[in-house]
Design a protein around this motif. Structure first.
Motif, PDB file in Angstrom:
ATOM      1  N   VAL A 131      -5.161   9.711 -18.823  1.00 40.89           N
ATOM      2  CA  VAL A 131      -3.695   9.645 -18.804  1.00 40.89           C
ATOM      3  C   VAL A 131      -3.112   8.705 -17.755  1.00 40.89           C
ATOM      4  N   THR A 132      -3.866   8.369 -16.706  1.00 39.84           N
ATOM      5  CA  THR A 132      -3.304   7.449 -15.720  1.00 39.84           C
ATOM      6  C   THR A 132      -4.200   6.231 -15.579  1.00 39.84           C
ATOM      7  N   ASP A 133      -3.546   5.062 -15.406  1.00 42.57           N
ATOM      8  CA  ASP A 133      -4.289   3.861 -15.060  1.00 42.57           C
ATOM      9  C   ASP A 133      -4.728   3.984 -13.626  1.00 42.57           C
ATOM     10  N   GLY A 134      -5.565   3.052 -13.206  1.00 44.13           N
ATOM     11  CA  GLY A 134      -6.006   3.080 -11.816  1.00 44.13           C
ATOM     12  C   GLY A 134      -4.833   2.955 -10.866  1.00 44.13           C
ATOM     13  N   GLU A 193       4.435  12.735   4.768  1.00 45.19           N
ATOM     14  CA  GLU A 193       3.993  14.101   5.030  1.00 45.19           C
ATOM     15  C   GLU A 193       3.977  14.253   6.533  1.00 45.19           C
ATOM     16  N   SER A 194       4.640  15.289   7.039  1.00 46.80           N
ATOM     17  CA  SER A 194       4.700  15.442   8.495  1.00 46.80           C
ATOM     18  C   SER A 194       5.000  16.872   8.892  1.00 46.80           C
ATOM     19  N   GLN A 195       4.299  17.329   9.926  1.00 44.82           N
ATOM     20  CA  GLN A 195       4.621  18.578  10.608  1.00 44.82           C
ATOM     21  C   GLN A 195       5.214  18.144  11.935  1.00 44.82           C
ATOM     22  N   PRO A 196       6.481  18.457  12.215  1.00 40.45           N
ATOM     23  CA  PRO A 196       7.037  18.022  13.497  1.00 40.45           C
ATOM     24  C   PRO A 196       6.119  18.423  14.659  1.00 40.45           C
ATOM     25  N   GLY A 197       5.911  17.488  15.565  1.00 43.43           N
ATOM     26  CA  GLY A 197       5.015  17.728  16.691  1.00 43.43           C
ATOM     27  C   GLY A 197       3.588  17.311  16.422  1.00 43.43           C
ATOM     28  N   ASP A 198       3.297  17.005  15.181  1.00 43.27           N
ATOM     29  CA  ASP A 198       1.913  16.718  14.825  1.00 43.27           C
ATOM     30  C   ASP A 198       1.782  15.401  14.055  1.00 43.27           C
ATOM     31  N   GLY A 199       2.656  14.424  14.379  1.00 49.56           N
ATOM     32  CA  GLY A 199       2.529  13.106  13.767  1.00 49.56           C
ATOM     33  C   GLY A 199       3.070  13.041  12.351  1.00 49.56           C
ATOM     34  N   ALA A 200       2.956  11.848  11.760  1.00 46.05           N
ATOM     35  CA  ALA A 200       3.465  11.627  10.410  1.00 46.05           C
ATOM     36  C   ALA A 200       2.467  10.760   9.647  1.00 46.05           C
ATOM     37  N   THR A 201       2.386  11.012   8.339  1.00 43.18           N
ATOM     38  CA  THR A 201       1.568  10.173   7.469  1.00 43.18           C
ATOM     39  C   THR A 201       2.450   9.642   6.362  1.00 43.18           C
ATOM     40  N   PHE A 202       2.577   8.328   6.289  1.00 40.29           N
ATOM     41  CA  PHE A 202       3.322   7.696   5.198  1.00 40.29           C
ATOM     42  C   PHE A 202       2.318   7.259   4.146  1.00 40.29           C
ATOM     43  N   ILE A 203       2.581   7.662   2.903  1.00 40.81           N
ATOM     44  CA  ILE A 203       1.639   7.409   1.812  1.00 40.81           C
ATOM     45  C   ILE A 203       2.309   6.542   0.757  1.00 40.81           C
ATOM     46  N   VAL A 204       1.656   5.446   0.419  1.00 44.39           N
ATOM     47  CA  VAL A 204       2.165   4.519  -0.589  1.00 44.39           C
ATOM     48  C   VAL A 204       1.235   4.598  -1.793  1.00 44.39           C
ATOM     49  N   VAL A 205       1.802   4.769  -2.977  1.00 46.62           N
ATOM     50  CA  VAL A 205       0.989   4.723  -4.189  1.00 46.62           C
ATOM     51  C   VAL A 205       1.494   3.576  -5.051  1.00 46.62           C
ATOM     52  N   LEU A 206       0.593   2.733  -5.500  1.00 45.00           N
ATOM     53  CA  LEU A 206       0.956   1.598  -6.353  1.00 45.00           C
ATOM     54  C   LEU A 206       0.013   1.567  -7.548  1.00 45.00           C
ATOM     55  N   PRO A 207       0.497   1.047  -8.702  1.00 42.96           N
ATOM     56  CA  PRO A 207      -0.443   0.847  -9.808  1.00 42.96           C
ATOM     57  C   PRO A 207      -1.516  -0.170  -9.396  1.00 42.96           C
ATOM     58  N   ARG A 208      -2.699  -0.055  -9.959  1.00 36.55           N
ATOM     59  CA  ARG A 208      -3.767  -1.011  -9.663  1.00 36.55           C
ATOM     60  C   ARG A 208      -3.423  -2.398 -10.204  1.00 36.55           C
ATOM     61  N   ASP A 209      -2.713  -2.414 -11.343  1.00 31.25           N
ATOM     62  CA  ASP A 209      -2.304  -3.690 -11.936  1.00 31.25           C
ATOM     63  C   ASP A 209      -0.801  -3.627 -12.186  1.00 31.25           C
ATOM     64  N   VAL A 210      -0.046  -4.214 -11.248  1.00 29.24           N
ATOM     65  CA  VAL A 210       1.412  -4.133 -11.323  1.00 29.24           C
ATOM     66  C   VAL A 210       1.942  -4.817 -12.580  1.00 29.24           C
ATOM     67  N   ALA A 211       1.365  -5.958 -12.947  1.00 31.95           N
ATOM     68  CA  ALA A 211       1.866  -6.701 -14.115  1.00 31.95           C
ATOM     69  C   ALA A 211       1.695  -5.871 -15.380  1.00 31.95           C
ATOM     70  N   ALA A 212       0.507  -5.282 -15.560  1.00 30.62           N
ATOM     71  CA  ALA A 212       0.247  -4.478 -16.757  1.00 30.62           C
ATOM     72  C   ALA A 212       1.176  -3.266 -16.774  1.00 30.62           C
ATOM     73  N   HIS A 213       1.353  -2.658 -15.607  1.00 31.64           N
ATOM     74  CA  HIS A 213       2.213  -1.474 -15.518  1.00 31.64           C
ATOM     75  C   HIS A 213       3.642  -1.816 -15.939  1.00 31.64           C
ATOM     76  N   LEU A 214       4.175  -2.934 -15.394  1.00 36.07           N
ATOM     77  CA  LEU A 214       5.563  -3.283 -15.696  1.00 36.07           C
ATOM     78  C   LEU A 214       5.718  -3.694 -17.166  1.00 36.07           C
ATOM     79  N   SER A 215       4.711  -4.334 -17.745  1.00 36.21           N
ATOM     80  CA  SER A 215       4.875  -4.729 -19.151  1.00 36.21           C
ATOM     81  C   SER A 215       4.746  -3.509 -20.056  1.00 36.21           C
TER      82      SER A 215
END
Ligand SMILES: Nc1ncnc2c1ncn2[C@@H]1O[C@H](COP(=O)(O)OP(=O)(O)O)[C@@H](O)[C@H]1O
Ligand SMILES: [Mg+2]
Length: 222
Positions: A131-134, A193-215
């Motif tokens: 169901v999902t591309d890479g 994702e963050s617990q105050p006092g315990d740092g923050a994690t920023f997570i980026v998710v992108l399609p493996r093939d942006v061109a194929a995804h957009l088309s």
């Protein structure tokens, strides 16, 4: 260049002279940084949504280069940049400048708000399923103060800053907004994702093939 030759001048130059050049160097960098950020913002605000210019490249190499470019700032802020979680040879189709913009913003935030500690940068590809591309997952984790739950969505909006450290930390409060616009322009997204006092994690998710995804989006198959 001036600073480098001034430092190694023989006979040595007066220390006030070197200190002055250092201040000039920092001011120039800060100005350039801000001008670049404002330019990105004004383009987006003027109604030019980010349109990815897609090419095939080795993302692991790009991420390592981007991290290397941040080393002088890391040194100044006493941050150690940990790249062990960047999986080698992740290849796909993305916008190079866009990926750079996103990561520069996230890494510079992590160093600014998590100064004096470890910042971890990771990259991995998530498998294709029926169901999902890479997909590609990038993350930046810091050991700073973290972000309160009620601020975790707000900080992605334009000119929004969290907490009480605004003035001290400087900045416009637009970096995350730009980063999210760019990620969404590539068919992906960013969250924190963050617990105050315990740092923050920023997570980026992108399609493996942006061109194929957009088309796929255009033809209605995704
Ligand atoms: N790594 C982080 N740790 C803690 N707070 C953060 C972090 N990154 C962003 N923030 C919060 O989100 C706000 C918005 O970030 P950003 O859009 O990059 O603006 P700026 O860095 O110019 O303030 C910051 O002002 C800060 O309050
Ligand atoms: Mg920022």
């Amino acid at each position: 260049m001036l600073l480098r030759s001034a430092r190694s001048a023989d006979p040595p130059l007066p220390t006030e002279f070197i200190a002055g050049l250092q201040r000039l160097d920092r001011a120039t960098r800060r100005f350039l940084n801000r001008a670049t950020v404002l330019l990105d913002v004004s383009r987006l605000v003027a109604g030019h949504p980010f349109r990815p210019d897609v090419s095939r490249f080795n993302l692991s190499e790009l991420v390592l280069e981007l991290v290397a470019d941040q080393l002088p700032v890391a040194e100044r802020l006493h941050v150690k940049l940990d790249t062990l979680a960047i999986k080698p040879d992740i290849v796909g189709y993305w916008d190079r400048v866009g990926v750079g913009l996103i990561l520069d913003n996230l890494i510079s935030n992590a160093m600014k708000y998590g100064a004096g500690a470890l910042v971890e940068i990771g990259a991995e590809s998530l498998g294709e399923t029926p169901v999902t591309d890479g997909q590609l997952r990038l993350w930046v984790r810091d050991k700073g103060p973290g972000i309160a739950a009620e601020d975790q969505e707000r900080i992605f909006a334009r000119f929004q800053q969290a907490g009480t450290n605004k003035v001290a930390a400087g900045g416009f409060g637009v970096g995350l907004w730009v980063a999210r616009e760019v990620a969404r322009g590539m068919g992906g997204d960013i969250r924190v994702e963050s617990q105050p006092g315990d740092g923050a994690t920023f997570i980026v998710v992108l399609p493996r093939d942006v061109a194929a995804h957009l088309s796929d989006l255009k033809t209605g198959t995704a």
